[in-house]
Each structure stands twice: as structure tokens, then as C-alpha cells.
Design an enzyme around this catalytic site. Structure first.
Site, PDB file in Angstrom:
ATOM      1  NE  ARG A   1      37.647 126.489  76.732  1.00 40.70           N
ATOM      2  CZ  ARG A   1      38.515 127.352  77.022  1.00 40.70           C
ATOM      3  NH1 ARG A   1      38.881 128.129  76.124  1.00 40.70           N
ATOM      4  NH2 ARG A   1      39.163 127.409  78.248  1.00 40.70           N
TER       5      ARG A   1
ATOM      6  CE1 TYR B   1      15.018 127.789  64.027  1.00 44.17           C
ATOM      7  CE2 TYR B   1      16.597 129.186  65.125  1.00 44.17           C
ATOM      8  CZ  TYR B   1      15.850 128.047  65.138  1.00 44.17           C
ATOM      9  OH  TYR B   1      15.868 127.101  66.179  1.00 44.17           O
TER      10      TYR B   1
ATOM     11  CG  ASP C   1      20.645 130.438  58.751  1.00 40.21           C
ATOM     12  OD1 ASP C   1      20.775 129.513  58.000  1.00 40.21           O
ATOM     13  OD2 ASP C   1      20.140 130.503  59.819  1.00 40.21           O
TER      14      ASP C   1
ATOM     15  CE  LYS D   1      17.547 122.932  62.856  1.00 36.65           C
ATOM     16  NZ  LYS D   1      17.532 124.007  62.395  1.00 36.65           N
TER      17      LYS D   1
HETATM   18  C1  PLP Z   1      17.653 125.329  63.093  1.00 31.78           C
HETATM   19  C2  PLP Z   1      18.075 126.688  62.754  1.00 31.78           C
HETATM   20  C3  PLP Z   1      18.815 127.472  63.100  1.00 31.78           C
HETATM   21  C4  PLP Z   1      19.503 127.338  64.389  1.00 31.78           C
HETATM   22  O1  PLP Z   1      20.173 126.152  65.006  1.00 31.78           O
HETATM   23  P1  PLP Z   1      20.441 125.075  66.345  1.00 31.78           P
HETATM   24  O2  PLP Z   1      21.275 123.999  65.700  1.00 31.78           O
HETATM   25  O3  PLP Z   1      19.073 124.871  66.376  1.00 31.78           O
HETATM   26  O4  PLP Z   1      20.743 125.965  67.339  1.00 31.78           O
HETATM   27  C5  PLP Z   1      19.427 128.410  62.599  1.00 31.78           C
HETATM   28  N1  PLP Z   1      18.980 128.845  61.547  1.00 31.78           N
HETATM   29  C6  PLP Z   1      18.014 128.027  60.834  1.00 31.78           C
HETATM   30  C7  PLP Z   1      17.660 128.408  59.500  1.00 31.78           C
HETATM   31  C8  PLP Z   1      17.608 127.161  61.233  1.00 31.78           C
HETATM   32  O5  PLP Z   1      16.630 126.140  60.679  1.00 31.78           O
END
Ligand code: PLP
Length: 372
Positions: A47, A99, A171, A196
Site C-alpha cells: 500500500r 465531470y 483535469d 480512459k
Molecule cells: C471518468 C472521469 C473521471 C473519474 O474517473 P473514474 O476513473 O471513473 O473514477 C474524472 N474526470 C473525467 C474528465 C472523467 O472523464
């Protein structure tokens, strides 16, 4: 080294004691302590750190131009680590169409932390400036935003933040470091959902925070990672490092296909409006062109018709999968408002499309059938 080369070679020697070209997966949760006792830098308990996580953090930081990074078990956990690094009573400025998972996190969890927030339209730096308060600590940027594809000027916003002593986080999940380099434009932190494009194959959940400087704030995030415990497994980190080696070329394909499809949609009689930062007709085009080297694989569009018709169109696709999320090699789409739920400002005739790496003509053929 340039981006493509770094993506393939950076950090391959971390936790790789043999001459293996590809480092092994280290599933062990524990590491033997030296007879003389443990040094701070030794692996100890998974961890707190393990070779696969360190390797992925190293390559991700290298690609974003940051000094350090902390990987998490989801994008949301990574975002929450940034917010938990705030003090109770601090205020943040965040896009009104951020998001939706991050919106829910701020509005339902972080309120217990006494975090204050202003959800605003961030396309104009003057609007952002007008919302800065004495207790503002951080400006959260998502550009292009999700799903309205609004564009925020990163350099102007980071300069504004700096002049008020505030942190800026971007982000960068949608553009990826292939298309946009926020730290170079003045941001302090970059956030990714690695579920993603970093993962790229719709089979890994993860997130990461990358810091320009290995400073006290980066250390706070690292403490939340290690002591909060929302860490990714060695297996997932190994998979992410593997996917990252092809990130540049996958993004080139996503950029190219989405450009072709955005122009196709723009000329379609059933489509009222296309939100894609690479279209000259798009409101954010000039700033997008200034700060992005490619426009990404995500397109939102409004249809000429009702919510019911939008849902029907999505229901008619055969190749494009009906699914939320994005960034996989396969094309997916969804009626976005239905996914976002309560508090969504997304128009009910909006369809969000994640353009995959299939042949673009096959995607267009499917769109032609679905749009009717
Ligand atoms: C999917 C997404 C998130 C969140 O991520 P997870 O891996 O689903 O927890 C945050 N910001 C953006 C722009 C996203 O597309």
C-alpha cells in the site's frame, strides 16, 4: 527524449532487477527488511509503495512534465485526494459542467469537510476572477469540459491563480498529455482518470495526480494515497504502463477519426450543433488551437429533435456501443443527460460520442443508419 520515446522507455528499469525488457509484475504485498533495519526508501508494504506503481507514476509524470505523481484506484479517488489536501473552510472554483462524478463528490462528500465551492462557467477569465474570495485556495479546470466541450484558457487562468496565490489543477483526462500539457502552461497539478485514454481498452479503473513540483502539497497528496489507501493494484499499474507505451499513437488515431466524424456530423441534416474543439465553427476554437496540439476523440452533438429522439438514435447503432465512459479503442456513445442524473446542466438533446480506432468510414456508416 521526445514524448513517443519517453512513453515507451521511461522508468523501465524501476523494480526490474533482471535484464527483462518489460518489468515483471510484483504481486507481493510485503518485502523483506534488511538485517540492518529498514531505510525510508526501501519497499516495505505494497500500500505504501511497490515497483509497478512507482514505474507507472514515473512514466506518467515524465509525460506531463511533472516532478512527481501519485496513482490511485480511480480517477475519483485521485480527485478526492486533491480536495482532501485542502483545509476545512477553504473555497474552490470549479466548472458548472465539470465531470458529473466530481460534481457529486464536491457536493455530497466534501461538504462534510466544510469545503466551499463555486460552480461557474469558466470560459471567461474575468468571470473566474469575479468569484475569487479571501478563502479561495484552488481553481479546478476541465478543458475541454464534459460534455459541453467548453474551453478554458489554461495559461490565463493559471496566471490569474498565481497572482492570488492559488493552486491550479487541470483535469487532463480527455486531452491527455499528447494533446495538452497543462504544467507547461502554468498549472500546478494535473489530474487523470487513467480509466480512459491511459488505459485505453475499457478494462482498467484508475487515476493519478501529477505535480509540477515535489513540494508540500504533493507530499499531502502522497500521504492521502498511502494512508487513505485508495491505491491501484500492481497488476493494474503494470497494465497501465503497458497501455501508456502506445498512448501517443492511439491519440493520433483518436484525433484523426474524431476530426473526420465531427465534420461529417456538422454537415448532417439531423444535427443541430456539434461541440468539437477542432471545428473552426466552435466557440472555443481559438483558445483550443492555442493550447492543444490535437483535439481529442470526444464529440458532443445536439440533434434537431426531442430527448426521446436522441435516445432513439443512440438505440439504433450497431457498431457504436451504447455505454458510458470513454477513451477505449472501440467507439461508444450515450444520451449524456440520462447518465449524469440530478443537477446535470446537459441539454436533453445531447449525444456524447467517444470516437474509437475503427476505420472512420465504418463509424460514419453506423452513424448514417442511426441518424436515419
Ligand atoms: C471518468 C472521469 C473521471 C473519474 O474517473 P473514474 O476513473 O471513473 O473514477 C474524472 N474526470 C473525467 C474528465 C472523467 O472523464
Amino acid at each position: 527524449m521526445r514524448f513517443e520515446t519517453k512513453a515507451i522507455h521511461a522508468g523501465l528499469d524501476i523494480g526490474n532487477p533482471t535484464k527483462a525488457i518489460i518489468p515483471p509484475i510484483s504481486p507481493s504485498t510485503i518485502y523483506e527488511i534488511d538485517a540492518e533495519g529498514r531505510k525510508e526508501s526501501d519497499f516495505h508494504y505494497t500500500r505504501l509503495g511497490n515497483p509497478n506503481r512507482l514505474q507507472f507514476e514515473y512514466v506518467a509524470a515524465a509525460l506531463e512534465g511533472g516532478e512527481t505523481a501519485s496513482a490511485f484506484s480511480s480517477g475519483i479517488a485521485a480527485g478526492m485526494a486533491i480536495l482532501q489536501s485542502m483545509d476545512p473552510g477553504d473555497h474552490i472554483i470549479i466548472p458548472e459542467d465539470v465531470y458529473s462524478g466530481n460534481r457529486r463528490m464536491v457536493q455530497t462528500i466534501m461538504t462534510g469537510w466544510k469545503l466551499e465551492s463555486s460552480f461557474i462557467n469558466m470560459t471567461d477569465p474575468d468571470t473566474i476572477a469575479a468569484h475569487i474570495k479571501p478563502n479561495t485556495r484552488l481553481i479546478w479546470i476541465e478543458t475541454p469540459s464534459n460534455p459541453l466541450m467548453r474551453i478554458t484558457d489554461i495559461a490565463a487562468t493559471a496566471a490569474l491563480a498565481k497572482s492570488h496565490g492559488l493552486l491550479t489543477v487541470v483535469d487532463n483526462t480527455w486531452p491527455t498529455p499528447v494533446n495538452q500539457q497543462p504544467l507547461e502552461l502554468g498549472a500546478d497539478l494535473v489530474l487523470h482518470s487513467t480509466s480512459k485514454y491511459f488505459g485505453g481498452h475499457s478494462d482498467i479503473l484508475g487515476g493519478i495526480v501529477i505535480s509540477k513540483k515535489d513540494d508540500d502539497f504533493a507530499e499531502k497528496v502522497r500521504i492521502i494515497q498511502r494512508f487513505g489507501g485508495a491505491v491501484p493494484s500492481p497488476q493494474d499499474c503494470w497494465m497501465l504502463s503497458r497501455s501508456t507505451r502506445t498512448l501517443a499513437y492511439r491519440m493520433k488515431g483518436h484525433n484523426e477519426n474524431a476530426g473526420i466524424i465531427a465534420r461529417y456530423l456538422e454537415s448532417h441534416k439531423k444535427v443541430a450543433e456539434v461541440y468539437y474543439p477542432g471545428l473552426e465553427s466552435f466557440a472555443g476554437y481559438d483558445i483550443a488551437k492555442k493550447q492543444m496540439t490535437g483535439f481529442g476523440g470526444m464529440i458532443s452533438f445536439l440533434i434537431k429533435g426531442s430527448k426521446e429522439e436522441a435516445v432513439k438514435i443512440v438505440g439504433r447503432s450497431k457498431l457504436i456501443k451504447r455505454a458510458t465512459s470513454l477513451g477505449g479503442v472501440e467507439s461508444t456513445w450515450e444520451h449524456r443527460q440520462s447518465s449524469e442524473g440530478e443537477g446535470s446542466i446537459t441539454p436533453d438533446d445531447l449525444i456524447r460520442l467517444s470516437v474509437g480506432l475503427e476505420h472512420p468510414q465504418d463509424i460514419i456508416d453506423d452513424l448514417e443508419e442511426a441518424l436515419g
